[in-house]
Design a protein around this motif. Sequence first.
Motif, PDB file in Angstrom:
ATOM      1  N   GLY A  16       1.345  -2.635  12.088  1.00 18.51           N
ATOM      2  CA  GLY A  16       0.032  -2.289  11.612  1.00 18.51           C
ATOM      3  C   GLY A  16      -0.207  -0.675  11.942  1.00 18.51           C
ATOM      4  O   GLY A  16      -0.425   0.030  11.005  1.00 18.51           O
ATOM      5  N   SER A  17       0.065  -0.394  12.890  1.00 15.06           N
ATOM      6  CA  SER A  17      -0.365   0.959  13.468  1.00 15.06           C
ATOM      7  C   SER A  17       0.520   2.106  12.588  1.00 15.06           C
ATOM      8  O   SER A  17       0.151   2.969  12.340  1.00 15.06           O
ATOM      9  CB  SER A  17      -0.292   1.201  15.075  1.00 15.06           C
ATOM     10  OG  SER A  17      -1.110   0.376  15.612  1.00 15.06           O
ATOM     11  N   ALA A  18       1.927   1.740  12.656  1.00 13.99           N
ATOM     12  CA  ALA A  18       2.695   2.552  12.107  1.00 13.99           C
ATOM     13  C   ALA A  18       2.437   2.554  10.538  1.00 13.99           C
ATOM     14  O   ALA A  18       2.786   3.803  10.108  1.00 13.99           O
ATOM     15  CB  ALA A  18       4.286   2.336  12.289  1.00 13.99           C
ATOM     16  N   ASN A  19       2.308   1.560   9.793  1.00 12.89           N
ATOM     17  CA  ASN A  19       1.963   1.487   8.550  1.00 12.89           C
ATOM     18  C   ASN A  19       0.481   2.515   8.214  1.00 12.89           C
ATOM     19  O   ASN A  19       0.485   3.355   7.302  1.00 12.89           O
ATOM     20  CB  ASN A  19       1.747   0.145   8.116  1.00 12.89           C
ATOM     21  CG  ASN A  19       1.779  -0.048   6.584  1.00 12.89           C
ATOM     22  OD1 ASN A  19       2.445   0.789   6.025  1.00 12.89           O
ATOM     23  ND2 ASN A  19       1.692  -1.118   6.307  1.00 12.89           N
TER      24      ASN A  19
ATOM     25  N   LEU B  65      10.386  -0.573   4.976  1.00 13.65           N
ATOM     26  CA  LEU B  65       9.233  -1.375   5.343  1.00 13.65           C
ATOM     27  C   LEU B  65       9.650  -2.813   5.157  1.00 13.65           C
ATOM     28  O   LEU B  65       9.235  -3.572   5.977  1.00 13.65           O
ATOM     29  CB  LEU B  65       7.995  -0.768   4.827  1.00 13.65           C
ATOM     30  CG  LEU B  65       7.121   0.501   5.238  1.00 13.65           C
ATOM     31  CD1 LEU B  65       6.207   0.680   4.227  1.00 13.65           C
ATOM     32  CD2 LEU B  65       6.463   0.151   6.554  1.00 13.65           C
ATOM     33  N   MET B  66      10.337  -2.905   4.049  1.00 11.13           N
ATOM     34  CA  MET B  66      10.694  -4.568   3.917  1.00 11.13           C
ATOM     35  C   MET B  66      11.641  -4.870   5.056  1.00 11.13           C
ATOM     36  O   MET B  66      11.547  -6.181   5.586  1.00 11.13           O
ATOM     37  CB  MET B  66      11.213  -4.678   2.535  1.00 11.13           C
ATOM     38  CG  MET B  66      10.270  -4.511   1.550  1.00 11.13           C
ATOM     39  SD  MET B  66      11.088  -5.048   0.006  1.00 11.13           S
ATOM     40  CE  MET B  66       9.905  -5.269  -1.169  1.00 11.13           C
TER      41      MET B  66
ATOM     42  N   LEU C 192       0.872  10.197   3.775  1.00 10.66           N
ATOM     43  CA  LEU C 192       0.920  10.245   2.487  1.00 10.66           C
ATOM     44  C   LEU C 192      -0.412  10.913   2.050  1.00 10.66           C
ATOM     45  O   LEU C 192      -0.442  11.786   0.972  1.00 10.66           O
ATOM     46  CB  LEU C 192       1.177   8.957   1.650  1.00 10.66           C
ATOM     47  CG  LEU C 192       2.613   8.395   1.812  1.00 10.66           C
ATOM     48  CD1 LEU C 192       2.693   7.060   1.490  1.00 10.66           C
ATOM     49  CD2 LEU C 192       3.625   9.342   1.003  1.00 10.66           C
ATOM     50  N   LEU C 193      -1.420  10.572   2.639  1.00  9.87           N
ATOM     51  CA  LEU C 193      -2.610  11.134   2.055  1.00  9.87           C
ATOM     52  C   LEU C 193      -2.900  12.749   2.398  1.00  9.87           C
ATOM     53  O   LEU C 193      -3.264  13.464   1.551  1.00  9.87           O
ATOM     54  CB  LEU C 193      -3.897  10.364   2.827  1.00  9.87           C
ATOM     55  CG  LEU C 193      -4.080   8.977   2.068  1.00  9.87           C
ATOM     56  CD1 LEU C 193      -5.263   8.279   2.852  1.00  9.87           C
ATOM     57  CD2 LEU C 193      -4.468   8.856   0.696  1.00  9.87           C
TER      58      LEU C 193
ATOM     59  N   PRO D  80       0.812  -1.306   0.028  1.00 10.63           N
ATOM     60  CA  PRO D  80      -0.110   0.194  -0.058  1.00 10.63           C
ATOM     61  C   PRO D  80       0.823   1.365   0.002  1.00 10.63           C
ATOM     62  O   PRO D  80       0.407   2.301  -0.748  1.00 10.63           O
ATOM     63  CB  PRO D  80      -0.874  -0.095   1.392  1.00 10.63           C
ATOM     64  CG  PRO D  80      -0.894  -1.521   1.429  1.00 10.63           C
ATOM     65  CD  PRO D  80       0.351  -2.082   1.315  1.00 10.63           C
ATOM     66  N   TYR D  81       1.941   1.352   0.514  1.00 10.24           N
ATOM     67  CA  TYR D  81       2.653   2.559   0.659  1.00 10.24           C
ATOM     68  C   TYR D  81       3.453   2.772  -0.658  1.00 10.24           C
ATOM     69  O   TYR D  81       3.184   3.815  -1.098  1.00 10.24           O
ATOM     70  CB  TYR D  81       4.026   2.221   1.828  1.00 10.24           C
ATOM     71  CG  TYR D  81       4.918   3.424   1.670  1.00 10.24           C
ATOM     72  CD1 TYR D  81       4.797   4.490   2.367  1.00 10.24           C
ATOM     73  CD2 TYR D  81       6.098   3.419   0.946  1.00 10.24           C
ATOM     74  CE1 TYR D  81       5.530   5.758   2.377  1.00 10.24           C
ATOM     75  CE2 TYR D  81       7.106   4.267   1.031  1.00 10.24           C
ATOM     76  CZ  TYR D  81       6.869   5.532   1.722  1.00 10.24           C
ATOM     77  OH  TYR D  81       7.708   6.415   1.773  1.00 10.24           O
ATOM     78  N   LEU D  82       3.907   1.602  -1.235  1.00 12.68           N
ATOM     79  CA  LEU D  82       4.555   1.889  -2.695  1.00 12.68           C
ATOM     80  C   LEU D  82       3.502   2.130  -3.646  1.00 12.68           C
ATOM     81  O   LEU D  82       3.800   3.220  -4.541  1.00 12.68           O
ATOM     82  CB  LEU D  82       5.274   0.595  -3.069  1.00 12.68           C
ATOM     83  CG  LEU D  82       5.989   0.749  -4.456  1.00 12.68           C
ATOM     84  CD1 LEU D  82       7.262   1.504  -4.262  1.00 12.68           C
ATOM     85  CD2 LEU D  82       6.589  -0.698  -4.456  1.00 12.68           C
ATOM     86  N   THR D  83       2.337   1.611  -3.551  1.00 16.01           N
ATOM     87  CA  THR D  83       1.292   2.013  -4.369  1.00 16.01           C
ATOM     88  C   THR D  83       0.683   3.354  -4.358  1.00 16.01           C
ATOM     89  O   THR D  83       0.536   4.143  -5.170  1.00 16.01           O
ATOM     90  CB  THR D  83       0.092   0.996  -4.284  1.00 16.01           C
ATOM     91  OG1 THR D  83       0.508  -0.077  -4.543  1.00 16.01           O
ATOM     92  CG2 THR D  83      -0.971   1.146  -5.065  1.00 16.01           C
ATOM     93  N   LEU D  84       0.731   3.716  -3.227  1.00 12.83           N
ATOM     94  CA  LEU D  84       0.040   5.091  -2.636  1.00 12.83           C
ATOM     95  C   LEU D  84       1.109   6.264  -3.343  1.00 12.83           C
ATOM     96  O   LEU D  84       0.698   7.203  -3.907  1.00 12.83           O
ATOM     97  CB  LEU D  84      -0.214   5.248  -1.209  1.00 12.83           C
ATOM     98  CG  LEU D  84      -0.912   6.701  -1.019  1.00 12.83           C
ATOM     99  CD1 LEU D  84      -2.396   6.904  -1.787  1.00 12.83           C
ATOM    100  CD2 LEU D  84      -1.241   6.668   0.742  1.00 12.83           C
ATOM    101  N   CYS D  85       2.379   6.068  -2.992  1.00  9.84           N
ATOM    102  CA  CYS D  85       3.568   6.944  -3.340  1.00  9.84           C
ATOM    103  C   CYS D  85       3.313   6.956  -5.012  1.00  9.84           C
ATOM    104  O   CYS D  85       3.533   8.018  -5.521  1.00  9.84           O
ATOM    105  CB  CYS D  85       4.970   6.252  -3.064  1.00  9.84           C
ATOM    106  SG  CYS D  85       5.426   6.829  -1.317  1.00  9.84           S
TER     107      CYS D  85
END
Length: 146
Positions: free
Chosen positions: A117-120, A97-98, A127-128, A59-64
């Motif tokens: 999960g909370s940090a993610n 993240l990895m 990012l939003l 999700p992080y990579l996708t949102l970026c």
Amino acid sequence: MTVGEANNKYGISRTYLWTWAIFLQLIFFALALGVAYGCYHDHVARSPRSLLVSVAWLPYLTLCHVIQSYVSLFLPLAPVAICAALVIAAMVGTGVLMVVTLVVITYGHTAAFIAFGSANIIILAVLLAIWYWLDRTYRAVDSLPS
């Protein structure tokens, strides 16, 4: 230099930008499926939550990438440095993240899964917020008051 000027200077068409935006997402999902299969096949993931954590970087990579594509397609007044910063943030953030994912899966404590999960979620919310700020700051205005 703005994103619109750079696209015109280098002859990058909107069709190319749309193609890049869509197909790179498919490559990200295929990579995530490969990682999940690798974790499952090697029995690294002992539980379903480990499999979810193994692809938590997606999700992080996708949102970026979505934000970078949005800037390239719909914010022609934005500086080019924003696109470069988003690419660097995607690479560095995904790497971090990895590594954290590997540590969380290896030790497998419930508290580590919850904290990760909370940090993610917090990172995705930031990012939003950045995306919202970019849209409000660099959106092309059709008519300016005199």
